[in-house]
Enzyme design. Structure first.
Site, short mmCIF file in Angstrom:
data_model
loop_
_atom_site.label_atom_id
_atom_site.label_comp_id
_atom_site.label_asym_id
_atom_site.label_seq_id
_atom_site.Cartn_x
_atom_site.Cartn_y
_atom_site.Cartn_z
N TYR A 108 5.36 11.73 1.90
CA TYR A 108 6.13 10.48 1.95
C TYR A 108 5.26 9.25 2.17
CZ TYR A 108 6.28 11.42 7.06
OH TYR A 108 5.99 11.69 8.37
N GLU A 109 5.85 8.08 1.92
CA GLU A 109 5.16 6.78 1.99
C GLU A 109 3.95 6.74 1.06
OE1 GLU A 109 4.54 5.61 6.03
OE2 GLU A 109 6.67 5.69 6.51
N GLY A 110 4.15 7.31 -0.12
CA GLY A 110 3.08 7.40 -1.11
C GLY A 110 2.41 8.74 -1.02
N ARG B 45 2.70 3.27 6.83
CA ARG B 45 1.55 4.15 6.58
C ARG B 45 0.57 4.13 7.74
NH1 ARG B 45 1.15 2.03 0.31
NH2 ARG B 45 2.69 3.49 -0.55
#
Length: 402
Positions: free
Chosen positions: A362-364, A243
């Site tokens: 993506y990535e949360g 992130r």
């Protein structure tokens, strides 16, 4: 507080800016049109030390700090998101996770060739039915003597068709929920490993995105990363690194959109004057500047925290949420400033708009990050110590040969 980059950071910035401007930008548009991954860039990225930027020298890396990782991510995405994703997945999600959680033998075996670009790594967490809800994963692993047998499918995996080594998460005890997930280093040549490409994406066309299938794949027990049942903690700690590169990349994309908007607004004339003299165009550009300044503070605060060895899950989540939302708005404004030309791939801003939407997801997803921030503020969520924290930056140790 000192907000200036040190001499090493400025050298890294110049090196990556030159690489992005002279070697990435001239070719990435064509790769985006062809929807092909620019493999030819990997040897050059390895030569410059970008693939192991914040991995210690004794493990094959460049021995630089986490702020340098942010600089690399920022200026690679200034040229194109697809290229920055290589750093996010290969370096942050895979190599840095092995550096944090791996045994000495695992670090020697996997980090050295990955940091030097001889091998490429990727990260396999998401599945067809499990994204934000990690515990819903169906992949499972069973101990079989001195091996684990893995079965399952991973989806939306960046570098799936390029990677040599995969960091795979699977349930070793489904009854334990998130405490029953474990992490494994899987090599492409292990029997039962197959990969494929996902077609029809909205953006990041010059990135390799695909699926990984594991069918009765035997993985040596020594390839278990961390301890059995630590996979969820390992996955989340990896996302703190990934992130961070996404937030830094979003900052770089905003800089690129501002550059193109300013250049165009000073050249294009309507009603007898450059459009930059129209107040509503100035307003859009002013908002770009504001977002960039705020994003820079978020990103480099996280880099500083990482250098100190301080847990930064909350700060990284906030940085990823703000910068990607801000970059989406900035790219949209840039397309508006350029008008019909912004809607065409003759200019780069339409590609930046398509690309940044992936980072919002993506990535949360950014909705997940809002829930995370609310939980922290209300006291519902608190960070507990991990068994293995990401090491603080130690220049003397990281730049030593042994």
């Amino acid at each position: 507080m000192d907000f200036t980059l040190n001499e090493e950071h400025r050298m890294v910035q110049k090196m990556v800016c030159d690489f992005a401007e002279k070697e990435v930008a001239p070719l990435v548009k064509e790769y985006d049109r062809k929807r092909e991954y620019p493999l030819e860039l990997l040897p050059r990225m390895a030569e410059l030390g970008l693939l192991g930027v914040c991995i210690p020298v004794k493990y094959g890396g460049a021995g630089m700090d986490y702020i340098s990782l942010g600089i690399v991510s920022e200026w690679l995405e200034w040229a194109d998101s697809s290229v920055r994703e290589t750093i996010a997945v290969h370096t942050a999600l895979n190599s840095m996770t092995i550096f944090q959680w791996g045994t000495e033998e695992q670090k020697r075996r996997y980090l050295v060739p990955q940091a030097q670009g001889e091998k490429i790594g990727c990260y396999g967490l998401t599945e067809p039915g499990a994204g934000s809800d990690v515990v819903a994963m169906a992949s499972h692993a069973r101990r079989d003597g001195d091996h684990y047998m893995l079965n399952g499918e991973k989806m939306w995996i960046t570098l799936a068709d390029v990677a040599d080594n995969f960091l795979i998460f699977a349930k070793t005890d489904p009854e334990l929920g998130h405490r029953g997930i474990s992490a494994f280093i899987v090599e492409r040549n292990f029997p039962g490993v197959t990969t494929g490409t996902i077609h029809g994406k909205m953006g990041v066309h010059a990135s390799s995105t695909g699926w990984v299938n594991l069918e009765d794949t035997l993985v040596p027990a020594e390839n278990l990363l961390g301890e059995e049942g630590e996979g969820f903690k390992i996955a989340m700690s990896a996302l703190d690194s990934g992130r961070y590169t996404g937030a830094a990349g979003a900052l770089g994309l905003m800089r690129a959109c501002l550059d193109e908007s300013v250049r165009y607004a000073n050249q294009r004339e309507t009603f007898g004057k450059p459009i930059g003299q129209h107040q509503l165009v100035q307003q859009m550009i002013a908002h770009m500047v504001q977002r960039i300044e705020l994003a820079e503070l978020y990103v480099y605060k996280v880099g500083w925290l990482k250098n100190q060895g301080v847990r930064n899950t909350r700060e990284t989540s906030l940085a990823k949420w703000y910068t990607t939302d801000a970059a989406w708005a900035t790219a949209s404004d840039a397309v508006q400033v350029l008008g019909a030309y912004g809607y065409s791939d003759e200019y780069n801003v339409e590609r930046h708009l398509r690309n940044i939407k992936g980072s919002v997801i993506y990535e949360g997803t950014n909705q997940i990050h809002q829930l995370v921030q609310g939980a922290y503020a209300l006291g519902y969520r608190q960070d507990k110590p991990l068994r293995c924290e990401l090491p603080a930056y130690d220049p003397e140790a990281w730049q030593a040969e042994e």
